[in-house]
Every structure is written in structure tokens, then in C-alpha cells.
Design a protein around this motif. Structure first.
Motif, PDB file in Angstrom:
ATOM      1  N   GLY A   8       4.677  -7.048  -1.735  1.00 28.82           N
ATOM      2  CA  GLY A   8       3.634  -6.612  -1.241  1.00 28.82           C
ATOM      3  C   GLY A   8       3.349  -7.047   0.128  1.00 28.82           C
ATOM      4  O   GLY A   8       2.387  -6.532   1.023  1.00 28.82           O
ATOM      5  N   GLN A   9       3.961  -8.068   0.689  1.00 29.69           N
ATOM      6  CA  GLN A   9       3.904  -8.586   1.988  1.00 29.69           C
ATOM      7  C   GLN A   9       4.379  -7.708   2.908  1.00 29.69           C
ATOM      8  O   GLN A   9       5.256  -6.743   2.849  1.00 29.69           O
ATOM      9  N   ILE A  10       3.838  -7.590   4.051  1.00 27.83           N
ATOM     10  CA  ILE A  10       4.221  -6.654   5.264  1.00 27.83           C
ATOM     11  C   ILE A  10       5.088  -7.509   6.315  1.00 27.83           C
ATOM     12  O   ILE A  10       4.447  -8.527   6.742  1.00 27.83           O
ATOM     13  N   THR A  55       6.543  -7.010   9.954  1.00 29.98           N
ATOM     14  CA  THR A  55       6.557  -6.308  11.217  1.00 29.98           C
ATOM     15  C   THR A  55       7.859  -6.826  12.180  1.00 29.98           C
ATOM     16  O   THR A  55       7.711  -8.178  12.374  1.00 29.98           O
ATOM     17  N   THR A  84      11.753   4.803   1.382  1.00 25.79           N
ATOM     18  CA  THR A  84      11.823   3.383   0.662  1.00 25.79           C
ATOM     19  C   THR A  84      13.401   3.370   0.629  1.00 25.79           C
ATOM     20  O   THR A  84      14.020   3.870   0.188  1.00 25.79           O
ATOM     21  N   THR A 119       6.469   1.423   6.450  1.00 21.36           N
ATOM     22  CA  THR A 119       4.991   1.848   6.543  1.00 21.36           C
ATOM     23  C   THR A 119       4.602   2.520   7.755  1.00 21.36           C
ATOM     24  O   THR A 119       3.685   3.010   7.835  1.00 21.36           O
ATOM     25  N   ARG A 160       6.994  -1.666  10.626  1.00 24.82           N
ATOM     26  CA  ARG A 160       6.218  -2.610   9.631  1.00 24.82           C
ATOM     27  C   ARG A 160       7.215  -1.977   8.171  1.00 24.82           C
ATOM     28  O   ARG A 160       7.188  -0.771   7.955  1.00 24.82           O
ATOM     29  N   ARG A 173       7.015  -2.797   4.046  1.00 28.37           N
ATOM     30  CA  ARG A 173       6.492  -3.409   2.824  1.00 28.37           C
ATOM     31  C   ARG A 173       7.446  -3.834   1.942  1.00 28.37           C
ATOM     32  O   ARG A 173       8.238  -2.837   1.397  1.00 28.37           O
ATOM     33  N   GLU A 201       8.956  -4.573  -1.759  1.00 31.07           N
ATOM     34  CA  GLU A 201       8.385  -3.899  -2.947  1.00 31.07           C
ATOM     35  C   GLU A 201       9.094  -4.805  -3.961  1.00 31.07           C
ATOM     36  O   GLU A 201       8.742  -4.312  -5.390  1.00 31.07           O
TER      37      GLU A 201
END
Lengths: 205, 205
Positions: free
Chosen positions: A27-29, A31, A74, A87, A169, A171, A173
Motif C-alpha cells: 500500500g505504500q507509494i 516515488t 502492474t 500509478t 510513482r 504502489r 502490492e
């Protein structure tokens, strides 16, 4: 928009020619910022609980039905599970999934004599900091790397199209160890026509 | 020209859905025959003295400057050394270096329930006969597999263009263990529109 407005987490360094590893939770992004604009960042991801499961370009291409990830795609593991989703991409959307990480053999073949940093060694050193040794070198996601595929199937090594401060960015999973290497290639122009590796940066939010 | 005239060594079987491994000496020629015309043959090569050195699609693409080997091209190892050179190709010249070997996860995602043969398992079983266990699954050279790459970077899974009895010849550039798997994929048409895996054959001269 300044870089400070684009990213919210603490800015972390990927030193020119070197690699870093970080643990990232699902859930963390992440960058990744092409600070100077033309730096290729070789990227890997490993299941934080099992380094034998890793992001695989050959499995990802079959699932994305593309050789080059676009926003919404993905990246998948060698067990075909979702690892990282692209993303956002302000870099022009040109990345590479086709070419191996540079290694001592590559620099020897290019005529270099003596030690040369390589993305393969950077990956090994970065993983060793997490106690992971002897891992294979998966084929990397080469962020910002410009390897066009022509209609006849030929490819070439070209300078990036990304611009200073542009970013992607990703994400997470699943819980991951991610590794980034600011590619030390200075004998062919994959890191820009000046053949000068530069720092890049990243944040984790 | 009959198949018997094309090949001089004893005709050996790659059974439909299964894999085989053979030791090959430097300088020998391996001929892989698409007996029924539309069978994909996933192919690997390992240094006979060191299974940690293996034919690598990501290293080969960077050296060939192509995603699809043509006559005269040399496939290279993860140490960037010459392993196999494509010396003859009567199949139409369409092979794949982009897509992972099929595996149990692939068949699960396609909705299959229960056991299904896979090229990944076939590789492991074939290597086990040489006492090699626990090896990674390198991205294969998928002989006769038709994965076109379009100008926008998209790819698709298409039936082979090869014809019955057509073949490729590969010259070993070092002592190798080669592995061939007659791909058991029967849920998408990579082995022809009939989705029916078939035997293939090979010779070693």
C-alpha cells in the motif's frame, strides 16, 4: 510545481553509480525522481518474506501485454503475483524491461580495465545489508531507460527522454524489499549523451 | 527435401507436453525440428561445468541488438559469453525471447484446476536427471513462438508461422547441457489454433 510539492515523504538519495535497498509495506507509494533528468535507475523488488520471489520482467510482459509499463500496469513476480503498480509517470513514459543489468563482464567487453561499479554488484551489496546473499540477478525494470524496439525487432541504446525532476510513482502490492541503482554506465549514452552518471532520489509515502 | 535428408544425426523425441536434456560439446550442431509445424519448444542452455552460468535472454538481446534471434546471431550467457549460434532457420524466423516459461501459476490464472504439465516443471525434471536441483528458471528461448511487438510496445500471443518439418540449427559455442520442452500450453493458441501440444524432434551432429 517544485519537487518539494510533488513528493511528501523525506527525500532519500540514490547516489550516482551506487544502489540502495528499502523495506516497503503493501500500500505504500515509492516515488523515484530523475533529479537531473537523464539518469537510468535499475529497479528490483523482492517479496520481503521470501527473496526467492522477485519482480520478473518476463512474467510481467506476458501479463501487461506490453514491453514497457504504462500508468495502470502492474509488475508481477516469478510466481505471477502483483508486486508494484505504476500509478503516475511524469517522465515521458519510456522505461525498459528488455536489457540485463550492467555487470563486470559488460564493462570488460566495452574495453574498461580494472574495477567499475555495476548495477549487478550494487544489487548484491544492497541486498547484503538485509542479510540476503547469493540471490540471482533478476532482469531489472530499468526506469527512464530508452531502448526503442523497431518494427524489424531491432533495438538500440538511446539517451533518456525524461526531464529534470520528473518522476514515477509505484504502489507496493505486497510487503517488499525494493532496490534502486543509479546506473554507473559511462561508456554508452544510456544515462544521457554526456555519459555522466548522476544522483537520483526517491520517497516512500 | 524430406526430414531425413535435412538432418543427419539420430532423430530424438521431445514428447508432447514434456522436456528433455542433453549434453552437447562445443562445436556440435543441435537441430530442433518442428515436426508437426506449430509446436513451441522452450529452450535453455547451461554451462556443462557450471549450471550457474546459463543462456540469458536479457543479456542476449543487448548483444544481438534484437528481440528475436536471426541466422548469425549468438545467444549469450548471464556472464555474456557465447553459448549458441543460430546457423540455419527454415521456420520463418519467428521466435520469442520476451515471455516466461509457463508454470503452475499461469495455468491457475487461466482457470485450470488440478495438475497441468508446465515448461518450468519440465526444465526442473530434465535438469534433475543430470543431478542439478534448485536451479532458477531462466527466461527461455521460445523457439517457433510468435509474440509480435507492435510500434506502441504492445505484444500478443499468436499461433506459430512455422511449417511441418521446418527446423532451426544451433551451434554450441561451449560444452552445454541443453534442455527442450514441447510446451504443454493448451488454453491459449501459442501451439497453434487447435491448442493441441504435439511431439517435436531434434538431432545432435
Amino acid at each position: 510545481m517544485s519537487r518539494q510539492e510533488q513528493v511528501t515523504g523525506a527525500l532519500r538519495l540514490i547516489p550516482a553509480r551506487k544502489g540502495v535497498a528499502e523495506r516497503v509495506k503493501a500500500g505504500q507509494i515509492v516515488t523515484v525522481i530523475n533529479t537531473h533528468g537523464s539518469q537510468v535507475v535499475d529497479s528490483w523488488a523482492f517479496n520481503a518474506e521470501d527473496p526467492g520471489e522477485f519482480m520478473s520482467m518476463e512474467h510481467s510482459r506476458g501479463a501487461m501485454l506490453r514491453v514497457n509499463p504504462k500508468v495502470g500496469d502492474t509488475l508481477r513476480s516469478n510466481k505471477r503475483r502483483a508486486m508494484l503498480t505504476l500509478t503516475e509517470d511524469t517522465s515521458g513514459g519510456i522505461h525498459d524491461t528488455l536489457i540485463a543489468a550492467c555487470d563486470r563482464y559488460r564493462y570488460e567487453q566495452l574495453g574498461h580495465v580494472g574495477h567499475h561499479d555495476s548495477c549487478t554488484d550494487n544489487l548484491a551489496h544492497a541486498l547484503a545489508a538485509f542479510g540476503i546473499t547469493g540471490a540471482e540477478t533478476p532482469s531489472p525494470l530499468n526506469l527512464f531507460m530508452n531502448i526503442p524496439v523497431r518494427a524489424d525487432g531491432s533495438v538500440s541504446f538511446e539517451p533518456p527522454v525524461s526531464t529534470p525532476g520528473s518522476h514515477v510513482r509505484l504502489r507496493a502490492e505486497m510487503d517488499l524489499i525494493v532496490v534502486f541503482s543509479a546506473c554507473p554506465q559511462d561508456l554508452v549514452p544510456v544515462n544521457g549523451a554526456a555519459c555522466t552518471p548522476q544522483d537520483a532520489h526517491y520517497t516512500i509515502d
